[in-house]
Write a protein that holds these residues in place. Structure first.
Motif, PDB file in Angstrom:
ATOM      1  N   ARG A 430       0.839  -1.191   0.000  1.00  0.00           N
ATOM      2  CA  ARG A 430       0.000   0.000   0.000  1.00  0.00           C
ATOM      3  C   ARG A 430       0.880   1.250   0.000  1.00  0.00           C
ATOM      4  N   ASN A 431       0.506   2.208  -0.877  1.00  0.00           N
ATOM      5  CA  ASN A 431       1.143   3.540  -0.907  1.00  0.00           C
ATOM      6  C   ASN A 431       0.099   4.599  -0.574  1.00  0.00           C
ATOM      7  N   GLY A 432       0.561   5.650   0.110  1.00  0.00           N
ATOM      8  CA  GLY A 432      -0.344   6.750   0.439  1.00  0.00           C
ATOM      9  C   GLY A 432      -0.052   8.000  -0.390  1.00  0.00           C
ATOM     10  N   TYR A 433      -1.108   8.702  -0.743  1.00  0.00           N
ATOM     11  CA  TYR A 433      -0.989   9.908  -1.579  1.00  0.00           C
ATOM     12  C   TYR A 433      -1.909  11.002  -1.035  1.00  0.00           C
ATOM     13  N   THR A 434      -1.412  12.220  -1.139  1.00  0.00           N
ATOM     14  CA  THR A 434      -2.277  13.383  -0.884  1.00  0.00           C
ATOM     15  C   THR A 434      -2.698  13.943  -2.236  1.00  0.00           C
ATOM     16  N   VAL A 435      -3.992  13.863  -2.520  1.00  0.00           N
ATOM     17  CA  VAL A 435      -4.530  14.278  -3.813  1.00  0.00           C
ATOM     18  C   VAL A 435      -5.282  15.590  -3.639  1.00  0.00           C
ATOM     19  N   ARG A 436      -4.879  16.604  -4.416  1.00  0.00           N
ATOM     20  CA  ARG A 436      -5.555  17.901  -4.371  1.00  0.00           C
ATOM     21  C   ARG A 436      -6.285  18.117  -5.693  1.00  0.00           C
ATOM     22  N   LEU A 437      -7.588  18.300  -5.587  1.00  0.00           N
ATOM     23  CA  LEU A 437      -8.426  18.556  -6.753  1.00  0.00           C
ATOM     24  C   LEU A 437      -8.735  20.047  -6.803  1.00  0.00           C
ATOM     25  N   LEU A 438      -8.277  20.728  -7.835  1.00  0.00           N
ATOM     26  CA  LEU A 438      -8.473  22.170  -7.968  1.00  0.00           C
ATOM     27  C   LEU A 438      -9.670  22.433  -8.860  1.00  0.00           C
ATOM     28  N   ASN A 439     -10.732  22.922  -8.262  1.00  0.00           N
ATOM     29  CA  ASN A 439     -11.921  23.321  -9.012  1.00  0.00           C
ATOM     30  C   ASN A 439     -11.850  24.827  -9.195  1.00  0.00           C
ATOM     31  N   MET A 440     -11.443  25.276 -10.374  1.00  0.00           N
ATOM     32  CA  MET A 440     -11.186  26.697 -10.602  1.00  0.00           C
ATOM     33  C   MET A 440     -12.360  27.411 -11.263  1.00  0.00           C
ATOM     34  N   VAL A 441     -13.560  26.993 -10.927  1.00  0.00           N
ATOM     35  CA  VAL A 441     -14.779  27.684 -11.354  1.00  0.00           C
ATOM     36  C   VAL A 441     -15.639  27.925 -10.119  1.00  0.00           C
ATOM     37  N   PRO A 442     -16.393  29.011 -10.096  1.00  0.00           N
ATOM     38  CA  PRO A 442     -17.168  29.353  -8.899  1.00  0.00           C
ATOM     39  C   PRO A 442     -18.486  28.589  -8.775  1.00  0.00           C
ATOM     40  N   GLN A 443     -18.438  27.279  -8.908  1.00  0.00           N
ATOM     41  CA  GLN A 443     -19.619  26.449  -8.697  1.00  0.00           C
ATOM     42  C   GLN A 443     -19.160  25.041  -8.333  1.00  0.00           C
ATOM     43  N   PRO A 444     -19.930  24.322  -7.503  1.00  0.00           N
ATOM     44  CA  PRO A 444     -19.525  22.963  -7.108  1.00  0.00           C
ATOM     45  C   PRO A 444     -19.557  22.005  -8.291  1.00  0.00           C
ATOM     46  N   ARG A 445     -18.738  20.969  -8.200  1.00  0.00           N
ATOM     47  CA  ARG A 445     -18.660  19.991  -9.285  1.00  0.00           C
ATOM     48  C   ARG A 445     -18.594  18.576  -8.718  1.00  0.00           C
ATOM     49  N   ASN A 446     -19.126  17.621  -9.482  1.00  0.00           N
ATOM     50  CA  ASN A 446     -18.957  16.207  -9.192  1.00  0.00           C
ATOM     51  C   ASN A 446     -17.821  15.689 -10.066  1.00  0.00           C
ATOM     52  N   VAL A 447     -16.742  15.272  -9.422  1.00  0.00           N
ATOM     53  CA  VAL A 447     -15.542  14.871 -10.134  1.00  0.00           C
ATOM     54  C   VAL A 447     -15.292  13.379  -9.916  1.00  0.00           C
ATOM     55  N   GLU A 448     -15.054  12.681 -11.009  1.00  0.00           N
ATOM     56  CA  GLU A 448     -14.749  11.255 -10.954  1.00  0.00           C
ATOM     57  C   GLU A 448     -13.233  11.066 -11.010  1.00  0.00           C
ATOM     58  N   VAL A 449     -12.709  10.309 -10.041  1.00  0.00           N
ATOM     59  CA  VAL A 449     -11.283  10.024  -9.950  1.00  0.00           C
ATOM     60  C   VAL A 449     -11.083   8.552 -10.283  1.00  0.00           C
ATOM     61  N   THR A 450     -10.167   8.275 -11.227  1.00  0.00           N
ATOM     62  CA  THR A 450      -9.967   6.912 -11.717  1.00  0.00           C
ATOM     63  C   THR A 450      -8.492   6.581 -11.758  1.00  0.00           C
ATOM     64  N   LEU A 451      -8.180   5.306 -11.429  1.00  0.00           N
ATOM     65  CA  LEU A 451      -6.822   4.813 -11.589  1.00  0.00           C
ATOM     66  C   LEU A 451      -6.612   4.359 -13.024  1.00  0.00           C
ATOM     67  N   ASP A 452      -5.477   4.729 -13.599  1.00  0.00           N
ATOM     68  CA  ASP A 452      -5.151   4.313 -14.959  1.00  0.00           C
ATOM     69  C   ASP A 452      -3.788   3.645 -14.927  1.00  0.00           C
ATOM     70  N   GLY A 453      -3.742   2.346 -15.231  1.00  0.00           N
ATOM     71  CA  GLY A 453      -2.506   1.587 -15.139  1.00  0.00           C
ATOM     72  C   GLY A 453      -2.419   0.875 -13.805  1.00  0.00           C
ATOM     73  N   LEU A 454      -1.218   0.372 -13.490  1.00  0.00           N
ATOM     74  CA  LEU A 454      -0.970  -0.317 -12.218  1.00  0.00           C
ATOM     75  C   LEU A 454      -1.948  -1.489 -12.058  1.00  0.00           C
ATOM     76  N   ARG A 455      -1.682  -2.566 -12.768  1.00  0.00           N
ATOM     77  CA  ARG A 455      -2.563  -3.716 -12.845  1.00  0.00           C
ATOM     78  C   ARG A 455      -2.925  -4.256 -11.463  1.00  0.00           C
ATOM     79  N   GLY A 456      -4.216  -4.474 -11.291  1.00  0.00           N
ATOM     80  CA  GLY A 456      -4.727  -5.046 -10.052  1.00  0.00           C
ATOM     81  C   GLY A 456      -4.849  -4.064  -8.910  1.00  0.00           C
ATOM     82  N   ALA A 457      -4.490  -2.812  -9.119  1.00  0.00           N
ATOM     83  CA  ALA A 457      -4.508  -1.842  -8.019  1.00  0.00           C
ATOM     84  C   ALA A 457      -5.920  -1.363  -7.715  1.00  0.00           C
ATOM     85  N   THR A 458      -6.162  -1.051  -6.471  1.00  0.00           N
ATOM     86  CA  THR A 458      -7.405  -0.427  -6.022  1.00  0.00           C
ATOM     87  C   THR A 458      -7.040   0.719  -5.086  1.00  0.00           C
ATOM     88  N   MET A 459      -7.999   1.552  -4.805  1.00  0.00           N
ATOM     89  CA  MET A 459      -7.740   2.685  -3.908  1.00  0.00           C
ATOM     90  C   MET A 459      -8.892   2.868  -2.941  1.00  0.00           C
TER      91      MET A 459
END
Length: 529
Positions: A430-459
């Motif tokens: 297991r590796n730990g990461y600090t992920v910062r999502l920058l929403n640079m518009v003045p309204q809330p958003r629903n953002v989907e975060v997906t892993l790409d690569g790293l076979r068999g990995a989950t988060m």
């Protein structure tokens, strides 16, 4: 500057009254800095350049004082002030444009454009910035408007200066300085409104509830505006401003500068009618000193190019009025290039072999000889100015393209430094990461975060989900950075090397705007089975 109308000038009284205007700031008479300042009482000028200066002053002051009060609807999650430097949240708003700290290159690009724009203007028309749009020039003009309205024009102000301290003089001086201070306070007040909501800050400021830095800023700007615009005036340009000393690097023989054309003005004769009757050779200059009287810098342009000249062209207006009065062509003082001036001077002096001879540049009927060179607007479009214009345009286009194509959704990822990885009880890593999502518009958003690569990995997202997934959706706050703690786990049998690359992909569910970040996954040197 000691000025008065010369009433004892019979040679010129039949045409133009002579003004005894001393050019106190002339290079020939410039006093050391420690000497007491000699006051300048510029006469009000009338003409096309003065009208242009009025227009520039109205536009620039209007922009400065009114801009903080303009509104711009950005929705409920962003300020509605059109132009705002929000230091607390590290944002810069300019109508529909919002600049984040990492986008400071836009501001740097604008500064580069401003620099090359200044080079372009100086190369083409000399110190036009100093003469028309420099804040020092604009506020001095504004202070002079107040001074003339209360104390009168040149002669009245000179008389008041030497008059004893009567009630009339006291109330005029008190009123003038009070209005100057009011303008200075308004100047400092307008500046702080760019850094907070103007109506709210204005109420807090009046009620004494604003931050101490607001009062200190207004106090400093009030003092400097009053001192520079009301008391020091031309001394700021001569002794404090570095621009007059470096402008020569951007001038060449084809740059337009305010020039006294002595090839047609000399020799100066005050009484032209009398000189003509006596058969004397006379130039167009009647030595009326009108150009000196209107100069806010206190110089005589007839002495040639000087550091003190800000090319405001008021001397051109004054001289043109005199030329109209005596029936001579305008342009004795005019915007001219050094190349044009030298060509006409060579014609008037037979290539420097004689004194100036007016008959060499004038025909018998008073018109100019065909050999006299006149301004050609094509001189502005020469390689040097085209180069400056090309760089200025290229930077502007680059900024525009970057602005229109920039992403408003960004992801930044920081890998945990300690520990680099964690060995789970089942052998997975297991590796730990600090992920910062920058929403640079003045309204809330629903953002989907997906892993790409790293076979068999989950988060798994700390505080958001209790199950391991390859993708999750999170609601991000408007105009803010949302920080997530994400743990990525890879089964032991799927690990292929000690360092593997993969990507975090993010996508706005509604707008399809996306971004990605390349990250690494660390594992021990030997596989654990």
């Amino acid at each position: 500057m000691n000025l008065h109308i010369d009433k004892n000038n019979p040679a010129g009284s039949d045409e133009v009254e002579r003004l005894e205007a001393e050019p106190v700031m002339s290079a020939k008479r410039r006093e050391p800095l420690y000497k007491a300042r000699k006051k300048i009482f510029p006469k009000r000028a009338e003409g096309r350049f003065r009208q242009f200066k009025w227009l520039v002053m109205l536009v620039t002051l209007g922009i400065y004082y009114l801009t903080p009060w303009l509104r711009w609807d950005r929705g409920e999650f962003a300020p509605d002030q059109a132009v705002l430097i929000d230091l607390a949240h590290r944002r810069f708003y300019f109508f529909f444009i919002e600049i984040w700290p990492q986008e400071f290159f836009f501001v740097a690009g604008l500064l580069v454009m401003a620099g090359f724009g200044l080079f372009l203007i100086t190369s083409a028309v000399g110190r036009a910035w100093c003469g028309y749009t420099c804040p020092q020039t604009v506020w001095v003009d504004l202070f002079l408007v107040v001074e003339r309205a209360i104390e009168g024009d040149r002669n009245a102000r000179m008389k008041l200066e030497t008059a004893p301290w009567t009630f009339d003089k006291i109330w005029k001086r008190v009123t003038k300085h009070a209005m100057w201070l009011a303008i200075a306070v308004a100047t400092g007040g307008a500046w702080i409104f760019y850094f907070a909501d103007a109506p709210m800050l204005a109420m807090d400021f009046i009620e004494g509830q604003a931050a101490p830095v607001a009062y200190m800023t207004v106090a400093v700007l009030t003092a400097t505006t009053y001192l520079f615009g009301g008391l020091m005036r031309e001394q700021v340009c001569v002794y404090m401003c570095p621009w007059p000393r470096i402008q020569a690097a951007m001038l060449d023989e084809s740059s337009l500068v305010v020039t006294y054309n002595d090839w047609r003005g000399e020799p100066r004769i005050r009484g032209t009618k009398k000189a003509a009757a006596e058969g004397k050779v006379a130039g167009d200059c009647v030595d009326c000193n009108a150009c000196v009287a209107v100069c806010p810098m206190g110089i005589d342009i007839r002495d040639g190019q000087q550091l003190e000249c800000i090319t405001c062209a008021l001397c051109i207006d004054a001289c043109d009025a005199v030329m109209d009065k005596i029936g001579r062509p305008r342009g004795l003082i005019a915007y001219a290039t050094l190349e044009e001036y030298q060509s006409n001077m060579a014609l008037a002096t037979d290539n420097g072999t004689t004194e100036i001879q007016p008959n060499r540049v004038h025909n018998a009927d008073g018109t100019f000889s065909d050999k006299v060179r006149h301004f050609n607007w094509r001189v502005i479009f020469r390689p040097r100015t085209l180069l400056y214009m090309g760089v200025w345009t290229a930077v502007g286009i680059g900024l525009l393209v970057a602005l229109l194509g920039r992403d408003r959704l960004e992801i930044n990822v920081l890998h945990d430094r300690n520990p680099q990885y964690v060995l789970e009880s089942d052998g997975s890593i297991r590796n730990g990461y600090t992920v910062r999502l920058l929403n640079m518009v003045p309204q809330p958003r629903n953002v989907e975060v997906t892993l790409d690569g790293l076979r068999g990995a989950t988060m798994r997202v700390n505080g958001l989900s209790e199950v391991d997934v390859r993708s999750f959706t999170v609601n991000v706050e408007p105009d803010e950075a949302t920080t997530l703690k994400v743990f990525v786990t890879v089964p032991a049998d799927q690990i292929e090397s000690t360092v593997e690359s993969f990507r975090f992909n993010v996508k706005d569910v509604d707008s399809e705007e996306a971004d990605s970040y390349k990250a690494v996954f660390n594992a021990p040197g030997e596989k654990h089975k």
